[in-house]
Structures are given as C-alpha cells and as structure tokens.
Design a protein around this motif. Sequence first.
Motif, PDB file in Angstrom:
ATOM      1  N   MET A 110       0.852  -1.184   0.000  1.00 19.32           N
ATOM      2  CA  MET A 110       0.000   0.000   0.000  1.00 19.32           C
ATOM      3  C   MET A 110       0.889   1.236   0.000  1.00 19.32           C
ATOM      4  N   ILE A 111       0.710   2.084  -1.008  1.00 17.67           N
ATOM      5  CA  ILE A 111       1.461   3.335  -1.101  1.00 17.67           C
ATOM      6  C   ILE A 111       0.496   4.483  -0.852  1.00 17.67           C
ATOM      7  N   PHE A 112       0.774   5.273   0.165  1.00 16.92           N
ATOM      8  CA  PHE A 112      -0.053   6.442   0.466  1.00 16.92           C
ATOM      9  C   PHE A 112       0.760   7.695   0.147  1.00 16.92           C
ATOM     10  N   VAL A 113       0.188   8.563  -0.682  1.00 13.01           N
ATOM     11  CA  VAL A 113       0.878   9.761  -1.147  1.00 13.01           C
ATOM     12  C   VAL A 113       0.374  10.966  -0.365  1.00 13.01           C
ATOM     13  N   ILE A 114       1.296  11.726   0.216  1.00  8.50           N
ATOM     14  CA  ILE A 114       0.970  12.949   0.957  1.00  8.50           C
ATOM     15  C   ILE A 114       1.645  14.123   0.267  1.00  8.50           C
ATOM     16  N   ASP A 115       0.876  15.124  -0.075  1.00  5.25           N
ATOM     17  CA  ASP A 115       1.415  16.349  -0.658  1.00  5.25           C
ATOM     18  C   ASP A 115       2.110  17.143   0.440  1.00  5.25           C
ATOM     19  N   ILE A 116       3.408  17.399   0.269  1.00  2.00           N
ATOM     20  CA  ILE A 116       4.173  18.083   1.306  1.00  2.00           C
ATOM     21  C   ILE A 116       3.696  19.520   1.506  1.00  2.00           C
ATOM     22  N   GLN A 117       2.996  20.083   0.516  1.00  8.72           N
ATOM     23  CA  GLN A 117       2.501  21.447   0.617  1.00  8.72           C
ATOM     24  C   GLN A 117       1.092  21.516   1.192  1.00  8.72           C
ATOM     25  N   ASP A 118       0.458  20.368   1.403  1.00  5.60           N
ATOM     26  CA  ASP A 118      -0.925  20.315   1.860  1.00  5.60           C
ATOM     27  C   ASP A 118      -0.984  20.368   3.377  1.00  5.60           C
ATOM     28  N   LEU A 119      -2.194  20.622   3.904  1.00  2.00           N
ATOM     29  CA  LEU A 119      -2.414  20.499   5.338  1.00  2.00           C
ATOM     30  C   LEU A 119      -2.375  19.016   5.703  1.00  2.00           C
ATOM     31  N   ILE A 124      -3.203  12.515   7.059  1.00  3.54           N
ATOM     32  CA  ILE A 124      -2.687  11.621   8.103  1.00  3.54           C
ATOM     33  C   ILE A 124      -3.819  10.815   8.716  1.00  3.54           C
ATOM     34  N   SER A 125      -4.983  11.428   8.894  1.00  2.19           N
ATOM     35  CA  SER A 125      -6.122  10.696   9.445  1.00  2.19           C
ATOM     36  C   SER A 125      -6.536   9.560   8.520  1.00  2.19           C
ATOM     37  N   LYS A 126      -6.571   9.825   7.219  1.00  2.17           N
ATOM     38  CA  LYS A 126      -6.920   8.775   6.261  1.00  2.17           C
ATOM     39  C   LYS A 126      -5.843   7.702   6.196  1.00  2.17           C
ATOM     40  N   LEU A 127      -4.594   8.117   6.259  1.00  2.00           N
ATOM     41  CA  LEU A 127      -3.492   7.158   6.265  1.00  2.00           C
ATOM     42  C   LEU A 127      -3.590   6.215   7.443  1.00  2.00           C
ATOM     43  N   LEU A 128      -3.909   6.742   8.625  1.00  2.00           N
ATOM     44  CA  LEU A 128      -3.984   5.900   9.819  1.00  2.00           C
ATOM     45  C   LEU A 128      -5.112   4.884   9.706  1.00  2.00           C
ATOM     46  N   SER A 129      -6.254   5.293   9.167  1.00  4.33           N
ATOM     47  CA  SER A 129      -7.378   4.362   9.054  1.00  4.33           C
ATOM     48  C   SER A 129      -7.044   3.207   8.118  1.00  4.33           C
ATOM     49  N   LEU A 170       3.779   8.568  13.296  1.00  2.00           N
ATOM     50  CA  LEU A 170       4.175   7.575  14.299  1.00  2.00           C
ATOM     51  C   LEU A 170       3.579   7.887  15.661  1.00  2.00           C
ATOM     52  N   ASP A 171       3.507   9.170  16.014  1.00  2.00           N
ATOM     53  CA  ASP A 171       2.932   9.559  17.306  1.00  2.00           C
ATOM     54  C   ASP A 171       1.441   9.250  17.363  1.00  2.00           C
ATOM     55  N   GLU A 172       0.726   9.532  16.281  1.00  2.00           N
ATOM     56  CA  GLU A 172      -0.717   9.277  16.276  1.00  2.00           C
ATOM     57  C   GLU A 172      -1.015   7.785  16.239  1.00  2.00           C
TER      58      GLU A 172
END
Length: 431
Positions: A110-119, A124-129, A170-172
């Motif tokens: 599973m590859i989750f892409v996060i835009d470094i410029q985004d909030l 992160i909430s979607k990634l954790l789920s 990691l903290d969440e």
Amino acid sequence: MVPSRSSSNPPLASSFYGSALKTLPNGDDSLGDNVVRSKILLLGMRKCGKTSIQEVIFNKLPPKQSFYLEMTTRITKHAFDTVIPLEIWDCPGNTTLETLGAPLSQFSTMIFVIDIQDLYGGPISKLLSFTIAAYQENPSINLEVFVHKAEANTDEYRIENFRHIQQRVLDELLDESPEYEQIPINFHLTSIYDHSLHEAFSRVLQKLVGSLPYLEDLLNVFCANSQASKAYLFDVSSRLYVATDASPVDHTHALCSDYLQMLNAFGPLYRSLSASPPRHTLTSRSVVASPTTSLPTSPTQPLSNLSSASSTPAPARPPLPEQHLSSTLTSPSPPNYGTLSPSPISTQTRPQKLKYKNLFYPSASSSLSHTASGGHDTIIYHLITPRLALLALLPTVVFESRRGLVEYNVVFFREGVQEICEVEEESRQIG
C-alpha cells in the motif's frame, strides 16, 4: 550505423516493447493473462500526485505535462510487466475502506501519497485508518508513504517538513494503541522532477521480488570478477532498478538512469545496413554480448528491437558443453579479473525457453569524465532479457584491457538471470 528513414515521427522505445502500462477493465480480477499479479494500492488525497507518479514512471510522461492530467474519478487498475507482473490500483481521493471494493488482504503493498505542501490533518487521518485496517487484515503488507512534491520547497524546509510528517504519523499511531507502534511504515521523500521518485519506487518493487537475493548474488559476483564499482539490474521501460550489488546506492543510480533514458530515446533511430536474416538466429549461449562496432557516444542497436539484429555481431564463441561448464568457470585467471562463477540456479540443466533463444542482445558503453576518485570510469549497458538490462560502472583501464572477459562474464550473468525469470514466470502461471 545510420538513422533509419521514415516519413513519420520515430517510434518511442516503448513501442518496441509494447505498451508498458495496460489499463484493465474495472472489476476484472482475472486480467485474461493467466498470471498471478502482485497488487499495489495507490492511495492519497485529491490532487496529491498519485496519477502523475504512475504516468511518469510507467508511461514515460514528461513531468511538465503532468499538469494536464485529468483528475481520477474512479478506481483504475493498470497491469505492468517487469521482473514480476504488477497490478496497480489508482484510487481517487474520496476512496474509503467501504468503497474500495476489495479486501486489503489481497494487496502486497500500500502506497499512500501525501502532498508536502498540503495540510497534514486530513491525509494523516486517512493514512492511519487504512494503515490500521491493512495491518489487521494482512500483517505482512508493505506500508509505504510518499511525501510528494518535494521540489516546491528549499532543501532545509523540505527535510524539516518530511521529518515532521513522519514523526506525527508515528505519534498518532502510538496514541491509537501501543500495539501499533510496531507497524513498519517506510517514508520516502519524492518528486517527479528528479530521481527520488524512481529510487523510492524501486525500493518498493524490490520488496515484492522473491528472487531478489539470487539476483543480488549474481550482481555481487559480477562486480567482484569484473572489477565493477557498481552494477544495477534495471527494468528498461520504467527505469526502476530491480536489484543492485551490496555496495551502497549513491549518485551512480541517477547516472545510470539518465544513461538508460538516453538510450531509450535515441536507440530506435538507428539500424544496421549490413544486417541480414541468417544472422538473426543466435542462441543465448552463442551470442556475444557486445558488437565490435559499438560506439561510446551512441547505442549500437534499438534497445527494444529484440526480434531481429540490427548490426553484425562479433564472432560467437562455441557453446560450452554442460558437463564441462563448472570446470571452465573455475579455471585460473589473472588476479582480480576472474570470470563469473555460476550460481546454484544457473548450474541446473533446465532447458532454455524459445523466447530467449532467438534474441539479439544490444549493448552500449560510454566513457565518463573524472570521477570523485580522480580516475576515469566507463558505463556499460547490456540487455539481459526483453525487459531487463545490466548497467554497470567500471574503471576505464579495466574495460579497455579486459573488455572481452567482462563481456564473457555478462554472458553467464545473462543466463543466470534468464533462468531466475523463467522460474518466476512458471511459479505465477494459473492452471
């Protein structure tokens, strides 16, 4: 070697190999090709760069044209064949566990892409789920996070944001439950405008290749016996390296990737006027890896025109009898310039498939300027299978004085890799 005349535009390298990325009908799990594919789930928020990642790697889309890609509105499945067959699921930003339509247990990665410029809150909430659900269903799944669009920030700000995202995830996870602290998540800082994306996806691919230890062993033996400072086994179409030797990956990856890109672009423009049909049927044992007419400034062959030779190969060495193969490989040789020793796989007397027998294996080489060590290096290219190529760096003095022995090692390296690929393909056949 002269450019081939054509009234139309010259074909791209991918046209010789066929389409690199095949779009599959939505909901079609059989794929119609009777092979078991390793599935990769590509997730992320809207406009985070998922589709551009896929198009740049597998369809050779110029990064600047990624602005014109349409937004993904439904789950799209793509098939890509490399050392192993892949199936990539490109998911829209509103995909949830309920709308995915498939259990997470069937995915290898599973590859989750996060835009470094985004909030960061929503991604992160979607990634954790997805991470928690995937880990509960399949603890062996590979979890990868691409912190993407890194080119938009300065180096200092980029590293700071990358570490902040990594630590927050990691903290969440730890806040959710102490048992989730052991979930292995790999973070990569990526951009479509440099080599970081190809390097990150290469590492993802390597975790799916079960035969990776054998490929690495072959590369280690080749480097030791040919005095190569670094060697990679690249997928030609996507420019992902599926294996490398034991030495650390450094700037040589970008160098080899750029060289392969140049060969893919210019190789199809050349053909040989002296090639004739009787010279096309060379067996994998009798073909010599490099034509004598190769030039360091241009490829000797179209990289992908594998069904027929486009230049006259050098005189072929006679086939080696199987019963004398081991003694030939272990015969005395000058110090530091040994021949490639057979791996446990390559010593088996399994018949070669016809698809590898009548192929021509193009090669290319180019001298490089002064390296960090103060010497001169030569980068070499040898096609290994229709999809894989060996790229290595050798000291120029070694390449010039022992070129025949280096190419002799390539022949046995090729045979070992081809046999590994045959075993891999047989193990994935359905029925």
